[in-house]
Design a protein around this motif. Structure first.
Motif, PDB file in Angstrom:
ATOM      1  N   SER A 145      -4.837 105.702  33.460  1.00  0.00           N
ATOM      2  CA  SER A 145      -4.339 104.540  34.201  1.00  0.00           C
ATOM      3  C   SER A 145      -4.251 103.317  33.296  1.00  0.00           C
ATOM      4  O   SER A 145      -3.329 102.499  33.441  1.00  0.00           O
ATOM      5  CB  SER A 145      -5.233 104.256  35.412  1.00  0.00           C
ATOM      6  N   ARG A 146      -5.166 103.170  32.348  1.00  0.00           N
ATOM      7  CA  ARG A 146      -5.105 102.047  31.403  1.00  0.00           C
ATOM      8  C   ARG A 146      -3.874 102.160  30.505  1.00  0.00           C
ATOM      9  O   ARG A 146      -3.214 101.163  30.205  1.00  0.00           O
ATOM     10  CB  ARG A 146      -6.371 101.984  30.562  1.00  0.00           C
ATOM     11  N   ARG A 147      -3.571 103.361  30.081  1.00  0.00           N
ATOM     12  CA  ARG A 147      -2.384 103.555  29.240  1.00  0.00           C
ATOM     13  C   ARG A 147      -1.117 103.191  30.017  1.00  0.00           C
ATOM     14  O   ARG A 147      -0.206 102.549  29.479  1.00  0.00           O
ATOM     15  CB  ARG A 147      -2.316 104.997  28.750  1.00  0.00           C
ATOM     16  N   LEU A 148      -1.046 103.601  31.279  1.00  0.00           N
ATOM     17  CA  LEU A 148       0.113 103.269  32.101  1.00  0.00           C
ATOM     18  C   LEU A 148       0.187 101.765  32.348  1.00  0.00           C
ATOM     19  O   LEU A 148       1.273 101.167  32.300  1.00  0.00           O
ATOM     20  CB  LEU A 148       0.048 104.023  33.429  1.00  0.00           C
ATOM     21  N   GLN A 149      -0.963 101.146  32.604  1.00  0.00           N
ATOM     22  CA  GLN A 149      -0.990  99.709  32.840  1.00  0.00           C
ATOM     23  C   GLN A 149      -0.524  98.936  31.603  1.00  0.00           C
ATOM     24  O   GLN A 149       0.263  98.002  31.695  1.00  0.00           O
ATOM     25  CB  GLN A 149      -2.403  99.267  33.245  1.00  0.00           C
ATOM     26  N   LEU A 150      -0.985  99.351  30.436  1.00  0.00           N
ATOM     27  CA  LEU A 150      -0.582  98.685  29.200  1.00  0.00           C
ATOM     28  C   LEU A 150       0.917  98.850  28.933  1.00  0.00           C
ATOM     29  O   LEU A 150       1.594  97.904  28.513  1.00  0.00           O
ATOM     30  CB  LEU A 150      -1.386  99.237  28.021  1.00  0.00           C
ATOM     31  N   ALA A 151       1.434 100.057  29.196  1.00  0.00           N
ATOM     32  CA  ALA A 151       2.870 100.296  29.001  1.00  0.00           C
ATOM     33  C   ALA A 151       3.689  99.434  29.955  1.00  0.00           C
ATOM     34  O   ALA A 151       4.733  98.882  29.577  1.00  0.00           O
ATOM     35  CB  ALA A 151       3.188 101.775  29.211  1.00  0.00           C
ATOM     36  N   ALA A 152       3.220  99.304  31.202  1.00  0.00           N
ATOM     37  CA  ALA A 152       3.926  98.476  32.177  1.00  0.00           C
ATOM     38  C   ALA A 152       3.893  97.007  31.771  1.00  0.00           C
ATOM     39  O   ALA A 152       4.892  96.293  31.880  1.00  0.00           O
ATOM     40  CB  ALA A 152       3.305  98.655  33.565  1.00  0.00           C
ATOM     41  N   GLU A 153       2.739  96.545  31.281  1.00  0.00           N
ATOM     42  CA  GLU A 153       2.604  95.149  30.866  1.00  0.00           C
ATOM     43  C   GLU A 153       3.572  94.805  29.731  1.00  0.00           C
ATOM     44  O   GLU A 153       4.189  93.739  29.724  1.00  0.00           O
ATOM     45  CB  GLU A 153       1.172  94.871  30.408  1.00  0.00           C
ATOM     46  N   LYS A 154       3.700  95.701  28.780  1.00  0.00           N
ATOM     47  CA  LYS A 154       4.533  95.419  27.611  1.00  0.00           C
ATOM     48  C   LYS A 154       6.022  95.386  27.949  1.00  0.00           C
ATOM     49  O   LYS A 154       6.788  94.652  27.334  1.00  0.00           O
ATOM     50  CB  LYS A 154       4.259  96.453  26.522  1.00  0.00           C
ATOM     51  N   SER A 155       6.426  96.188  28.921  1.00  0.00           N
ATOM     52  CA  SER A 155       7.856  96.260  29.253  1.00  0.00           C
ATOM     53  C   SER A 155       8.242  95.399  30.448  1.00  0.00           C
ATOM     54  O   SER A 155       9.417  95.102  30.652  1.00  0.00           O
ATOM     55  CB  SER A 155       8.255  97.714  29.535  1.00  0.00           C
ATOM     56  N   GLY A 156       7.249  95.027  31.269  1.00  0.00           N
ATOM     57  CA  GLY A 156       7.546  94.273  32.478  1.00  0.00           C
ATOM     58  C   GLY A 156       8.050  95.127  33.620  1.00  0.00           C
ATOM     59  O   GLY A 156       8.545  94.618  34.626  1.00  0.00           O
ATOM     60  N   THR A 157       7.914  96.460  33.503  1.00  0.00           N
ATOM     61  CA  THR A 157       8.411  97.396  34.528  1.00  0.00           C
ATOM     62  C   THR A 157       7.361  97.632  35.601  1.00  0.00           C
ATOM     63  O   THR A 157       6.160  97.656  35.327  1.00  0.00           O
ATOM     64  CB  THR A 157       8.794  98.737  33.883  1.00  0.00           C
TER      65      THR A 157
END
Length: 250
Positions: A145-157
């Motif tokens: 979940s942290r990996r997904l959260q970080l990926a979402a934060e970086k892209s704004g998706t």
């Protein structure tokens, strides 16, 4: 690599990302357009650049139908293509279309394992040119979940994890901590009563079980319409109690 070490590395990455500041794209929020709901959410809606969890409740705990329709309605109100990752190809597209999500907007990614669903979600979230990324998952470990959260934060998706279980006992996993910004449970209620005989609009009990920097709450809402929008059902007409007596709620 041990689980403790993976968690420590994920936390370090998250802290570095917050320090860098400019790396993460701030996309604002997606409001529901329902004042009662938006008022309890920090920013006035579901945060873009964040992971959100949806799960079914009541009789829909295992099949997750209401949760999937809720996810479809949220995704429908974003702009761009939607990536939907899953292991069980049992989605009924006409139902998603009724919740506002047209099939032409959806790219389905079918995987054989949940690990592949997580990897596909992370890749799609990192792409950054999508309206939302949805993934159906039984388990959502903290590190994942942290990996997904970080990926979402970086892209704004906007990221959505729809928790679907094969057995009732697996639903206990929903209580485990994750890095999701919000966590929701959606349970089907009797349809909205009408002033004449018939079946009214579907209704849900929407429970906001976790909101980072916010408060928990619950709402009785009208299910997503063909624009993906919820509403608070009107109570301005006569309805009947359990004994069949008419109650004027105006």
């Amino acid at each position: 690599m041990s689980a403790a070490r993976e968690i420590a590395i994920a936390e370090l990455r998250e802290r570095i990302s917050s320090i860098e500041g400019g790396v993460a794209k701030k996309g604002g929020c997606l409001p529901f357009g329902v004042p009662e709901i938006d008022a309890v959410l920090p920013g006035g809606g579901l945060a873009y650049g964040a992971l959100h969890e949806f799960a079914g409740g009541g009789s829909g705990t295992v099949d997750g139908a209401a949760a999937a329709l809720f996810a479809a309605g949220v995704a429908a109100r974003t702009k761009g293509k939607i990536v939907w990752c899953l292991t069980r190809p049992d989605l009924f597209m006409p139902a998603l279309a009724q919740a506002g999500l047209h099939p032409d907007r959806v790219i389905f990614v079918e995987a054989g394992r949940e690990e592949d669903v997580l990897a596909s979600m992370e890749e799609a979230l990192s792409y950054g040119r999508l309206g939302a990324v949805v993934g159906e998952l039984v388990r959502l470990p903290m590190v994942s979940s942290r990996r997904l959260q970080l990926a979402a934060e970086k892209s704004g998706t906007l990221g959505i994890a729809v928790r679907r279980w094969r057995r009732q006992t697996e639903a206990n996993d929903f209580g485990q901590p994750t890095a999701s910004v919000t966590r929701w449970r959606v349970s089907a209620l009797p349809s909205e009563p009408l002033p004449v005989p018939g079946v009214g609009r579907a209704r849900w009990l929407l429970e906001l079980m976790r909101s980072r920097a916010g408060e928990c709450a619950e709402f009785e809402v009208g299910a997503c319409d063909d624009k993906g929008r919820l509403d608070i059902p009107s109570r301005s007409f006569d309805r009947q109690d359990k004994a069949g007596r008419s109650i004027n709620s105006a």
